[in-house]
Design a protein around this motif. Structure first.
Motif, short mmCIF file in Angstrom:
data_model
loop_
_atom_site.label_atom_id
_atom_site.label_comp_id
_atom_site.label_asym_id
_atom_site.label_seq_id
_atom_site.Cartn_x
_atom_site.Cartn_y
_atom_site.Cartn_z
N LEU A 180 5.08 -7.90 -4.54
CA LEU A 180 5.53 -6.75 -5.46
C LEU A 180 5.88 -7.66 -6.86
N TYR A 181 5.52 -7.14 -7.73
CA TYR A 181 5.88 -8.14 -8.97
C TYR A 181 6.17 -7.14 -10.39
N THR A 182 7.16 -7.68 -11.00
CA THR A 182 7.27 -7.01 -12.33
C THR A 182 7.20 -8.17 -13.45
N THR A 183 7.37 -7.82 -14.59
CA THR A 183 7.28 -8.99 -15.54
C THR A 183 8.39 -10.21 -15.45
N ALA B 13 6.51 -0.30 -14.12
CA ALA B 13 6.84 -1.71 -14.53
C ALA B 13 6.42 -2.59 -13.17
N LEU B 14 6.59 -1.87 -12.16
CA LEU B 14 6.55 -2.76 -10.71
C LEU B 14 5.09 -2.42 -10.15
N LYS B 15 4.51 -3.59 -10.08
CA LYS B 15 3.08 -3.48 -9.69
C LYS B 15 3.05 -4.07 -8.08
N ALA B 16 2.17 -3.59 -7.18
CA ALA B 16 1.99 -4.20 -6.16
C ALA B 16 0.63 -4.72 -5.55
N ALA B 17 0.40 -5.51 -4.95
CA ALA B 17 -0.83 -6.00 -4.48
C ALA B 17 -0.90 -6.86 -3.19
N SER C 247 0.83 -1.15 0.10
CA SER C 247 0.02 0.09 0.01
C SER C 247 0.94 1.35 0.20
N LEU C 248 2.05 1.13 0.84
CA LEU C 248 2.97 2.26 0.59
C LEU C 248 3.30 2.66 -0.75
N TYR C 249 3.63 1.54 -1.60
CA TYR C 249 4.27 1.58 -2.81
C TYR C 249 2.98 2.48 -3.62
N ASN C 250 1.81 1.73 -3.52
CA ASN C 250 0.86 2.07 -4.31
C ASN C 250 0.48 3.46 -4.16
#
Lengths: 283, 155, 628
Positions: free
Chosen positions: C539-542, C531-535, C513-516
């Protein structure tokens, strides 16, 4: 999701049996090389079960926690490997447990376990970068750290021949085989008593043995995915590496910490750079 | 084979040996080391020589106890987790041998710690030692059964 | 209204600081500082809550007044530095002050055409910095209440110099807010110099010969950085005719931007104490510990990172950027190497601070969207954990009279609470589910394309784990027979340590949530693809992903299992002494096993010399990258 959980559970349930069995083969084979008869193949299981049911003797509370977290992170990393998670993440998880394992030995005030722990730290320093180099090299071939995508590249071994040798080296250091038999003085050389393991005893020593099996399986699995096209061949390659390590163990003498660091770092940096250059050359 | 039997069998099959030289003349010690050589190979029975009382199941003592080293012998014995077995190898460890009357010698090690198996000889033969160790492993199993609280430790 | 809020967050701490200087009554002073600190925290929270970012705040009524005040401030400050440098006979500081004064006069009076530019530029990065400055800074200041009393008692300082101390701290907090909010580059430069000056004054707080010497070194190195920053601004102005940050950031045609970027990067290197400038940060460890925590690990040294992050879009994809990455990675490795030869806890922390700043610079140099995200995450987590560790070391030092990690053996029995908090602090810096390691993972993933950088980072990470692990071992060593004692902790110190610990753990737990909430919008603001997503803690990239919850669960499980095991063992287990070859083990007597410091092949002096040469060469290479 459900499928992944099942694979996770199967992997963590199966790994210690394979690990213990391999350990037994190791002892049998070593005995064979030395011209002895050797213990039965399932001797490691007897040892671990016996240790589990011995009386607990403790020096402080922290070593209990250390032993548990070392085991649990090793289990988690095998599980993550089985569900094809991120390779780097698995290495990070592994190193958490290792840090606690070492800190636990340092925290007991026995001089033997402290010296052993310091040596184990040096061993960690020697092979931890190699594992990360391996991950980086794999990324440079496959463009991914995700094991699922890595395993789509069938024959990584042709791209990463030198990294394969490095993994063999990691296996030797990780299993504390000669010439890197530094932190526990594994083979009845008892100048350090049992080094880092000196003050882990009874059931907690058993936990650490099991964790070591898990970690051995993890490294072997990393070797196996170098031939993911047909995992059976991959496994055979891994086993071959394991046997070579046993032979090396029996024909070499122990070296010093300083030599180990100099050797492993120079070899690993050199091999990594050459191998990655080779990857770009092949394209 | 149930779990309980397997545990009991494990105690018999995996006795880890700690060797303590209690001011012996080294005759018996060399014979004990000979047990590990390919000729005798005590690892056949899962016996491993460990250097640490905290890992050991069987304490093998050679030599007589004197006033100086009885503390050490006692400490090592105390640091071994239960169940544990003591084997006295050689006539000195058993009775004090020819040193029995010396001013500083207390006698056999059973003056300090309880002994389960005596292996006589000066020095004891490797065959005899291995036989003693095997007996000790059986006693180890019995002692574990006597502890009789496998379930409790398990929990 | 909202721009007033920002102005308030700069001016309020400064004014409060000036008032504190004149408050001689201890209780009144403490009360006043306490209230001011809570106002500062409140202000930062209001800014977080109410501002729609990114935003630029234009021409309010006070622009001209502020501008003139800052211009005068510039000259006053430089003249004051000149005066100081004469007084302490630090001619290098004189040299750089004069060197700044001359171009400044020329620039202000002959070049700069007066035109109003926007006052404040606020985006998520500024907000993040503001939150760190306000919250971590306030907690550290709170800690200083307890620390400084003890400190002055110990050193027999009378009359008390605390008003001066807290005044400078508060002014510093205001100045930091000024650096991160200003849009006018000249304002930023002014606040930058104020932080340099407050660092000098605080390092020399104890007024001994050693502190003044080290303060002088910090002053001249940072004045050099200030000079580089000024040069960078002047170059930007000559080429693009603007001192407004917004306009600079929107420059399209980038032919002439790289040289000023080099100077700004150089300023950032000095401020962040990168090799070969690390000597000032190490010297600064003679200051009282709250100063080390506040200025020299969590906020001021981050100003360098901030400014580099701020300008990073301008040198994206250039050779300059690549070289900066190599340079940062080199500093990371070199200082990690130096840290393993140290046993002084504060020096270990100082080296590891420089090392982590190098890591941030490396990831800014890599300059992809994930790399920038990693740098920002690292910035946040490092600020909290490092501040916490410094405060712990300060507390330990005041109790046992030593900051050597060898003397911290068995601290868990002497000071159970502090030792436990230090342990957790170290964990948040080096162990996997915590934010620092997640950011490090991200950096390794994005650096994997650049072999030189990634190889260096891999070795550096292992070294980092080495010097923290053995510290944990020392802290927690002890047996059941060790003598235990209760610990009585000062209330202020307790509050600040506990809150930082909670902050470090909770933020790590909520990393997605901090990242988002804060980091991803910043990436978007910088016009990059995310490129980096978080949920949900993933945390994930391709190319891979990091799950934190499984590791947290594992640690939780280990705690539960070991607690049950210990509780069970209380009945059946034997508590023995450590194995000592059968001899009676006597606590704290006889032998002592020290850590391996590898001093046979890692000696600080010689290595520093060689590393300095290499880093100077690398800076020259960066310059080359800027010119070509």
């Amino acid at each position: 999701m459900m499928r992944e959980i099942i694979i996770f559970v199967i992997a963590i349930a199966l790994a210690p049996f394979i690990g213990g069995f391999l350990n037994g083969i190791d002892r049998k084979l070593t005995a064979f090389i030395q011209g002895r008869y050797g213990p039965p193949v399932w001797q490691p299981f007897y040892d671990v079960i016996k240790l589990l049911y011995k009386q607990k003797i403790l020096v402080n509370d922290f070593q209990v926690f250390s032993a548990y977290i070392y085991l649990l992170t090793a289990i988690l990393s095998i599980g993550l490997f089985a569900i094809k998670a991120d390779l780097l993440m698995i290495l990070f998880v592994m190193s958490v447990g290792l840090a606690f394992y070492i800190a636990g030995a340092l925290s007991t005030k026995s001089p033997y376990s402290q010296v052993g722990a310091q040596r184990e730290l040096m061993q960690m320093l020697a092979y931890e970068p190699m594992l990360i180099f391996f991950a980086i090299a794999v990324y440079n071939v496959t463009g991914s750290f995700n094991l699922g995508q890595i395993m789509k590249h069938g024959r990584l071994l042709f791209d990463l021949p030198l990294m394969f040798i490095l993994l063999g080296l990691v296996l030797t250091i990780k299993l504390k085989k000669s010439p890197f038999d530094l932190s526990t003085s594994e083979h009845a050389h008892q100048e350090l008593v049992r080094g880092i393991l000196t003050d882990y005893s009874g059931p907690y020593l058993a936990l650490i043995h099991i964790a070591d099996w898990y970690e051995m399986i993890l490294i072997l699995a990393m070797i196996a995915i170098l031939w993911s096209q047909n995992l059976l061949i991959g496994v055979l390659i891994a086993l071959a590496t394991f046997f070579v390590d046993i032979v090396i163990d029996n024909i070499t003498a122990r070296m010093t910490v300083k030599w180990m660091l100099a050797f492993s770092w120079s070899i690993s940096i050199l091999f990594t750079i050459i191998n990655i250059a080779y990857i770009y050359f092949r394209r | 084979m149930g779990l309980k039997e397997f545990i009991e069998k494990s105690f018999k099959k995996s006795p880890w040996v700690l060797h303590y030289n209690c001011s012996s003349c080294n005759g018996c010690d060399i014979e004990i080391l000979a047990c590990m050589t390919p000729l005798y190979d005590m690892e056949r029975f899962g016996m491993v020589n460990v250097g640490n009382p905290k890992h050991a199941d069987i304490l093998v003592v050679t030599g007589t106890v004197n006033t100086k080293n009885k503390e050490v012998l006692k400490n090592i014995y105390d640091q071994m987790p239960d169940p544990k077995v003591v084997v006295a190898v050689g006539v000195c460890a058993a009775t004090g041998g020819v040193f029995r009357e010396a001013y500083n010698v207390l006698g056999g090690i059973d003056k300090v710690i309880p002994v389960d198996v005596y292996v006589p000889g000066c020095p004891a033969k490797p065959e005899a030692i291995i036989d003693g160790l095997y007996k000790a492993a059986e006693i180890l199993k019995e002692k574990y059964e006597k502890m009789g609280k496998a379930e409790e430790v398990l929990k | 209204m909202q721009s007033n809020l920002l102005l308030l967050s700069i001016l309020f701490p400064m004014v409060a600081g000036i008032i504190v200087f004149f408050l001689r009554q201890p209780s009144v002073r403490k009360g006043f500082i306490g209230v001011s600190l809570s106002v500062i925290v409140l202000l930062s929270l209001i800014i977080l809550g109410s501002l729609k970012v990114p935003d630029v705040f234009n021409s309010p009524t006070y622009y001209n007044g502020m501008d003139i005040a800052i211009k005068i401030g510039d000259f006053v400050l430089l003249l004051y530095v000149l005066y100081i440098s004469f007084k302490i006979k630090e001619w290098r500081a004189t040299f750089f002050a004069v060197l700044q004064l001359v171009p400044l006069i020329y620039f202000e009076f002959f070049m700069l055409k007066e035109e109003e530019v926007a006052v404040f530029l606020v985006d998520e990065l500024s907000i993040i910095m503001n939150l760190i400055i306000s919250i971590v800074g306030s907690l550290i200041a709170l800690y200083a209440f307890g620390y400084m009393d003890h400190h002055e008692e110990e050193k027999h300082v009378s009359p008390t110099r605390q008003p001066r101390f807290f005044a400078i701290i508060l002014v510093f907090l205001g100045a930091m807010n000024g650096v991160v909010f200003s849009n006018n580059l000249m304002w930023m430069y002014f606040f930058w110099e104020v932080t340099t000056l407050s660092s000098f004054l605080l390092i020399g707080h104890d007024q001994t010969e050693e502190t003044i010497k080290n303060a002088a070194r910090a002053l001249w190195i940072n004045m050099m950085g200030g000079f580089a920053l000024l040069l960078g601004i002047i170059f930007i102005y000559t080429n693009y005719n603007t001192v407004s940050l917004v306009d600079v950031l929107s420059i399209k045609e980038s032919a002439y931007i790289l040289l000023p970027m080099f100077f700004i990067a150089f300023a950032a290197f000095t401020k962040s104490a990168q090799m070969p400038f690390q000597s000032w940060l190490l010297g600064a460890m003679v200051a009282p510990t709250p100063v080390s925590a506040l200025l020299h690990s969590s906020t001021m040294v981050k100003a360098g990172i901030y400014i580099l992050l701020r300008f990073s879009p301008l040198f994206r994809g250039t050779m300059l950027s690549d070289f900066i990455a190599v340079y940062g990675a080199f500093t990371f490795l070199a200082t990690a190497f130096l840290a393993i030869s140290q046993s002084n806890a504060k020096r270990i922390l100082a080296y590891s601070t420089v090392s982590n700043l190098g890591l941030m610079i490396a990831s800014i140099g890599i300059n992809t969207s994930s790399a920038i995200a990693a740098a920002i995450l690292l910035l946040i987590f490092h600020a909290i954990s490092k501040a916490l560790l410094f405060l712990c070391v300060g507390t330990i030092e005041q109790h046992i009279g030593s900051r050597d990690i060898e003397d911290m053996k068995g601290l868990i029995n002497k000071m159970p609470i502090t030792a436990a908090i230090t342990f957790i602090g170290i964990l948040t810096l080096m162990a996997a589910p915590f934010g620092m390691l997640v950011s490090k993972w991200l950096i390794l993933e994005v650096a994997a394309n650049q072999i030189a950088v990634s190889v260096v980072l891999a070795i550096g990470s292992a070294l980092t784990a080495l010097y923290y692990t053995r510290w944990i071992g020392n802290l927690l060593s002890g047996t059941y027979f060790s003598k235990r004692s209760e610990e009585h902790m000062n209330v202020n110190i307790g509050i600040s340590l506990y809150s930082l610990t909670v902050l470090a753990i909770v933020l790590s737990f909520m990393i997605s949530s901090l990242y988002n909430m804060l980091v991803m919008p910043q990436i978007l603001t910088m016009k990059m693809d995310v490129a980096l997503k978080a949920a949900k803690g993933y945390l994930y990239t391709t190319s891979g992903g990091f799950m934190i919850y499984p590791i947290f669960i594992t640690i939780g499980l280990a705690i539960v299992l070991s607690l049950t095991s210990i509780r069970k063992a209380a009945k059946t287990a034997v508590k023995v002494s450590p194995y000592n070859a059968g001899l009676n083990y006597i606590e704290d007597k006889g032998f002592d096993v020290k850590n391996y410091y590898l001093t046979t092949f890692v000696t600080e002096e010689t290595l520093t010399k060689y590393f300095n040469y290499i880093s100077i060469a690398l800076i020259v290479v960066i310059l080359g990258g800027a010119i070509l």
